[in-house]
Scaffold this active site. Structure first.
Site, short mmCIF file in Angstrom:
data_model
loop_
_atom_site.label_atom_id
_atom_site.label_comp_id
_atom_site.label_asym_id
_atom_site.label_seq_id
_atom_site.Cartn_x
_atom_site.Cartn_y
_atom_site.Cartn_z
N MET A 275 0.85 -1.19 0.00
CA MET A 275 0.00 0.00 0.00
C MET A 275 0.89 1.25 0.00
O MET A 275 0.43 2.34 0.36
CB MET A 275 -0.92 -0.01 1.21
CG MET A 275 -1.87 -1.21 1.17
SD MET A 275 -3.42 -0.98 2.05
CE MET A 275 -2.85 -0.73 3.70
N HIS B 135 9.62 -3.32 3.31
CA HIS B 135 9.16 -3.60 1.94
C HIS B 135 10.34 -3.89 1.01
O HIS B 135 10.26 -4.76 0.15
CB HIS B 135 8.41 -2.38 1.37
CG HIS B 135 7.14 -2.05 2.06
ND1 HIS B 135 7.00 -0.94 2.86
CD2 HIS B 135 5.94 -2.68 2.09
CE1 HIS B 135 5.76 -0.89 3.34
NE2 HIS B 135 5.10 -1.93 2.89
N ASP C 12 2.27 -9.53 8.83
CA ASP C 12 0.82 -9.73 8.66
C ASP C 12 0.60 -11.24 8.45
O ASP C 12 0.18 -11.68 7.38
CB ASP C 12 0.32 -8.92 7.46
CG ASP C 12 0.49 -7.43 7.70
OD1 ASP C 12 -0.08 -6.92 8.67
OD2 ASP C 12 1.22 -6.79 6.93
O1 PAF Z 1 -0.26 -5.86 3.49
C1 PAF Z 1 -0.65 -4.91 2.78
O2 PAF Z 1 0.03 -3.91 2.61
C2 PAF Z 1 -2.02 -5.00 2.13
O3 PAF Z 1 -2.93 -5.65 2.94
C3 PAF Z 1 -1.97 -5.65 0.72
C4 PAF Z 1 -1.53 -7.11 0.80
C5 PAF Z 1 -1.04 -4.88 -0.18
C6 PAF Z 1 -3.37 -5.64 0.10
O4 PAF Z 1 -3.84 -4.34 -0.03
#
Ligand code: PAF
Length: 289
Positions: free
Chosen positions: A32, A39, A153
């Site tokens: 996002m 990331h 997550d």
């Molecule tokens: O983990 C995230 O940033 C979001 O939930 C994802 C997997 C990009 C889906 O919008």
């Protein structure tokens, strides 16, 4: 190779088709945006598995509840693009909300059952339906060989594995280990909501999880460990705690009194404006390799 950014599904597909014609392997890292080193570590892992890496940047409205931070969620595309370029990412897919949900859009993707009703699913009703919907779309739009998701997550990772299996989506879902700051705080885009004081408190979440994990792995009873953990988290300044629970690492079912199979401890707690989540693997001492 420098980063290209596209904003439409047609341009995404054309780029991927050209790579496929060259016989290249493709990895997708859905995000996002508001990118951080966590990331970037996902993109590095993606590069180990593929010749070309796509990073999607889309703040998905359908996974935010009505009182959550959708409009306030940080949007930092120019900075994100610089980081992706430096990390050797080939393509950034940054669609608009209208591109992803055009007028008349009416399809839901929903994973039923215990895996989505607990943990973040209990505190954020509908959240995982939104995640399942957007990740299904991103996978079908880009048709990658593999897709990378962070274990921070963890519940999301398990939900994604579930619907990819159930819907026979031909993609290898890879879980990447949690990247932490030097003081142990799990990296998150939401850490930027923390004040200076809150930032000093935030790592205590990881410390509490580590203490419980070490004791639970040697067979200590979970009830007293979790009760003390809750006290410690509240004493550090978090309030409220959404959950602090030990669950089976595969099914996400609650673990009884002691850990005898691979499990995971999960926490979500609020600190000022930020809701932080974290988790640790608990491998019982009798099966640790
Ligand atoms: O983990 C995230 O940033 C979001 O939930 C994802 C997997 C990009 C889906 O919008």
């Amino acid at each position: 190779m420098s980063l290209t950014t596209v904003h439409t599904v047609a341009d995404l597909r054309a780029t991927v088709a050209a790579w496929r014609a060259e016989g290249l392997r493709v990895a997708l890292v859905p995000t996002m945006g508001a990118l951080h080193d966590g990331h970037i570590s996902l993109t590095k892992l993606a590069r180990e598995h593929a010749d070309r890496v796509i990073v999607s940047i889309f703040v998905n409205p359908t996974q935010f509840g009505p009182t959550e931070d959708f409009s306030a969620y940080p949007r930092t595309l120019p900075d994100d693009q610089k980081l992706l370029d430096a990390a050797g990412v080939a393509l950034c897919f940054a669609p608009s909300v209208d591109e992803m949900y055009p007028e008349g859009f009416a399809t839901k993707v929903s994973v039923d059952g215990a895996m989505t009703n607990v943990l973040c699913g209990a505190a954020r009703p509908g959240h995982f339906d939104g995640v399942a919907q957007i990740v299904t779309k991103l996978l079908l739009q880009s048709l990658p060989d593999c897709a990378i998701f962070g274990q921070k997550d963890y519940q999301q990772l398990m939900v994604i594995r579930r619907f990819c299996d159930d819907l026979n989506i031909p993609v290898d879902i890879i879980g990447a280990k949690i990247l932490r700051e030097k003081d142990g705080l799990a990296m998150s885009s939401r850490n930027r909501y923390l004040s200076v004081t809150e930032r000093t408190i935030a790592p205590s979440l990881n410390r509490v999880l580590a203490e419980i994990t070490a004791k639970a792995a040697t067979g200590a009873e979970l009830g007293p460990l979790l009760a003390k953990g809750r006290q410690d988290i509240l004493a550090a300044g978090f309030d409220p705690i959404d959950y602090l629970e030990v669950r089976d690492a595969l099914t996400l079912e609650l673990v009884g009194q002691t850990v005898t199979k691979p499990a995971r401890i999960f926490v979500a707690a609020h600190l000022g404006k930020a809701r932080l989540i974290d988790n640790h693997a608990i491998t019982p001492a009798n099966i640790a390799g």
